[in-house]
Each structure stands twice: as C-alpha cells, then as structure tokens.
Design a protein around this motif. Structure first.
Motif, PDB file in Angstrom:
ATOM      1  N   SER A 220       0.824  -1.217   0.000  1.00  0.00           N
ATOM      2  CA  SER A 220       0.000   0.000   0.000  1.00  0.00           C
ATOM      3  C   SER A 220       0.856   1.264   0.000  1.00  0.00           C
ATOM      4  O   SER A 220       0.329   2.378  -0.058  1.00  0.00           O
ATOM      5  N   GLY A 223       0.313   3.936  -2.754  1.00  0.00           N
ATOM      6  CA  GLY A 223      -0.933   4.665  -2.551  1.00  0.00           C
ATOM      7  C   GLY A 223      -0.809   5.713  -1.462  1.00  0.00           C
ATOM      8  O   GLY A 223      -1.345   6.828  -1.578  1.00  0.00           O
ATOM      9  N   GLN A 224      -0.091   5.375  -0.397  1.00  0.00           N
ATOM     10  CA  GLN A 224       0.136   6.338   0.678  1.00  0.00           C
ATOM     11  C   GLN A 224       0.997   7.505   0.199  1.00  0.00           C
ATOM     12  O   GLN A 224       0.771   8.656   0.587  1.00  0.00           O
ATOM     13  N   ARG A 227      -1.231   9.730  -1.824  1.00  0.00           N
ATOM     14  CA  ARG A 227      -2.146  10.477  -0.962  1.00  0.00           C
ATOM     15  C   ARG A 227      -1.417  11.607  -0.227  1.00  0.00           C
ATOM     16  O   ARG A 227      -1.933  12.715  -0.087  1.00  0.00           O
ATOM     17  N   SER A 228      -0.201  11.321   0.256  1.00  0.00           N
ATOM     18  CA  SER A 228       0.548  12.345   0.994  1.00  0.00           C
ATOM     19  C   SER A 228       0.940  13.521   0.118  1.00  0.00           C
ATOM     20  O   SER A 228       1.192  14.625   0.615  1.00  0.00           O
ATOM     21  N   LEU A 230      -0.941  14.793  -2.411  1.00  0.00           N
ATOM     22  CA  LEU A 230      -2.083  15.546  -2.928  1.00  0.00           C
ATOM     23  C   LEU A 230      -2.094  16.966  -2.362  1.00  0.00           C
ATOM     24  O   LEU A 230      -2.008  17.167  -1.151  1.00  0.00           O
ATOM     25  N   LEU A 308      -4.548   4.554  -0.544  1.00  0.00           N
ATOM     26  CA  LEU A 308      -5.279   5.802  -0.723  1.00  0.00           C
ATOM     27  C   LEU A 308      -6.390   5.961   0.316  1.00  0.00           C
ATOM     28  O   LEU A 308      -6.726   7.081   0.714  1.00  0.00           O
ATOM     29  N   LEU A 309      -6.946   4.837   0.763  1.00  0.00           N
ATOM     30  CA  LEU A 309      -8.074   4.880   1.697  1.00  0.00           C
ATOM     31  C   LEU A 309      -7.648   4.794   3.159  1.00  0.00           C
ATOM     32  O   LEU A 309      -8.455   5.080   4.047  1.00  0.00           O
ATOM     33  N   ARG A 312      -4.418   8.268   8.206  1.00  0.00           N
ATOM     34  CA  ARG A 312      -3.054   8.746   8.359  1.00  0.00           C
ATOM     35  C   ARG A 312      -2.864   9.474   9.673  1.00  0.00           C
ATOM     36  O   ARG A 312      -3.775  10.141  10.180  1.00  0.00           O
TER      37      ARG A 312
END
Length: 330
Positions: A220, A223-224, A227-228, A230, A308-309, A312
């Motif tokens: 994952s 994806g993390q 996301r971080s 964005l 992504l989901l 955090r």
C-alpha cells in the motif's frame, strides 16, 4: 559528531549482528554512532544487538510498525552532520561511508548519496525480478538520480529543511517519498560508482511472501505516497516518477475492460484475460517469473487502493518509542 548510522529492523535475528558490526566498523574512524530502531521484533533481534556498542530503541506500540515508522524512529535519535540509513538485513561495504561523505563535502547542493546495492539472495521470484530490473533503472546508475532506493547517506540540514526524514504512515517507498520532498525544496541526490550495501533479503516461498507484503501494508506504500502528495509541491514528481501508480492505473482500466467485455463481448474475454500475463511471460523471459509478475502487479493495484483509503497520522508527529540500550557517550 560526524555521522549516525540508523538500522531499521523487524525480526532480523539472522542478520542483525552482521549489520550492526558493519555499521560500527564504518563509523569507528569517523566519529559517529549506530542506532538500531526496532519495530517490535518477536525474535532475538534486540537481545543480540543490546550487548554491542549500539543505541537500541523500539516502537512503544508495535501496532505503529511500518517501514516509514522504523526509518523515522532511527532518524529521531540521530546526531551529527549526516545520517545513513540501512535495513537490518543489510551490511555496509567497507569504504562506502568515507566515499559518500567525501562526495557530500564537495557537493553542498546534494542532499544524499548512495552507491551500488548488491543483492545476495536471489532465491525468491521477487528478488530475481528485482535484480534483473536494476540494470534498466536510471536511479541505480552513477550520477544525479531522483531517489536512493536501498539506503544512503543524507545531509541532516536538508532533512531538517523538509521537516522529517520518513513519513511514518508508509509501508514502503519511504526513500522515494523523501526524494519527492527534497526535490520540491531544490535539493539533489546522487549515486556514486562504489559498492555500498550488501542486501540479504527475505527468503521463503515467493507467493506467501507476496501475500505477506499485501497484508502487512507494504504493497500500500505507493498509494500512501500518492495520498501524501495531494495538494503539495511534490505531486508532479510522484505522478511522473512513481511507475507503480501509472501501472496501477493501467491495471484498473484493464479490470474495467474485463468487466465490460464479460457483459458485452464474452467470447473475447479469454484473450483479454490472458493477454497481460502472456506479455509479462515474454518480457521476463520465463513462465514462472511472468506469472508471478502478473500476480504481483495486480496485488500492487489492490494495495494502492488500500493506501489511498488508509487513515493517516500527521507525518511530522514524533514516533513514540522506548529506549532499550542507551549508547554510551564517546
């Protein structure tokens, strides 16, 4: 103090003594320390390390364990001008630390430097694919690179400028995420043509290891990282440089095409299903490697969605830890 070598480990009893001793030998002539950051090992990792001249710290909550948390924990206890990170199944090659520090001393715009990573365990399909891919990866070659996968030496001043060493949420790609932040801040990274690290790697059956990487959160990581990034300056770097994200988008589109084909053109579905696998068999030059690569990339696509989901924790929040063995002052 010149340098701290941080070793992140989880259940590395088989390799940790060699890793620690290689780090101690590397810092001995330079003035430095070694920190072992343990993520809650259930084997004898910390028992082996504690009698050595090394500072042993451990996550206060083993539930916080991740590649990112382990790296950040090691950095939290670092002192000096430079910080070198390796894994508990790695050993430093004599001479690399001196060569890397010499490079950084004469290149003040470079935040970190790496060398050649030598893979010693090719028993699993994953590491066979990785070893073959190294030849084609630009960031493995000498010169300026966009990341330092596999450990390197970093300038502490550069890390302080970008806030923290490693995003504690990440299950993998912690050095890539750091590289993205450094690039956004105007720093460079480099690789020198010097043997740096010998990596033992995980052994065992290939497919159980792959599933363990999924359930542990390692798959994952991409994806993390996405996301971080964005809404931040490093987003273009992540979108253009992280091939796992681009590959996952392709796989997601293929999944959708398979569903649509199953509904509207079922006779064409077998060819659509087999096409990517056949391509990977051809590209890897092996049926076994091709089928494994097909399974791996599909699980990566699943893992990126999970990343992504996933919730955090603020990445600049200190990682709670306990100290098991303070290193004596030199």
């Amino acid at each position: 103090m010149k340098v701290t070598i941080g070793i992140k480990a989880l259940n590395e009893a088989a390799h940790i003594e060699a890793s620690v001793r290689s780090a101690l030998a590397a810092v001995a002539p330079l003035g430095g320390r070694v920190v072992l950051a343990d993520s809650g090992s259930r084997d004898a990792t910390t028992d082996i390390a504690r009698p050595l001249d090394v500072r042993v710290v451990q996550l206060a909550d083993p539930g916080d364990a991740s590649c990112g948390a382990g790296a950040q924990l090691a950095y939290q206890y670092a002192e000096g001008e430079y910080f070198c990170l390796i894994d508990g199944d790695m050993t430093l090659v004599p001479g690399f630390l001196e060569a890397g520090l010499a490079y950084l001393e004469v290149h003040p715009d470079v935040a970190g430097v790496g060398g050649e990573v030598i893979e010693r365990n090719l028993s699993t399909l994953e590491f066979q694919i990785r070893a073959a891919a190294v030849r084609d990866e630009a960031h493995r070659r000498e010169g300026l690179v966009d990341r330092l996968d596999g450990g390197g030496i970093y300038r502490m001043a550069a890390i302080r400028q970008v806030g923290y060493f490693s995003d504690r949420n990440l299950g993998s790609f912690e050095e890539f995420e750091l590289a993205a932040r450094l690039d956004a801040a105007g720093w460079k990274l480099a690789r020198i043509d010097v043997p740096a690290i010998e990596h033992s790697g995980h052994s065992g059956s290939s497919y159980p290891l792959l599933l363990r990487r999924l359930t542990s959160g390692q798959l994952s990581g991409a994806g993390q990282v996405l996301r971080s990034a964005l809404g931040r300056r490093q987003l273009p770097f992540v979108l253009t440089r992280l091939k796992h994200v681009r590959a996952a988008m392709t796989i997601w589109a293929w999944w959708c095409a398979c569903v649509a084909c199953g509904v509207f053109a079922p006779l064409a579905l077998p060819a659509l299903l087999l096409g990517p696998c056949a391509f990977l068999v051809w590209r890897r030059g092996s049926l076994r490697l091709g089928i494994f690569s097909f399974c791996q990339w599909n699980l990566v696509a699943v893992g990126i969605i999970a990343g992504l989901l996933r919730s955090r924790v603020p990445p600049d929040r200190p990682v709670p830890a306990v100290e098991l063995s303070p290193q004596s002052k030199p």
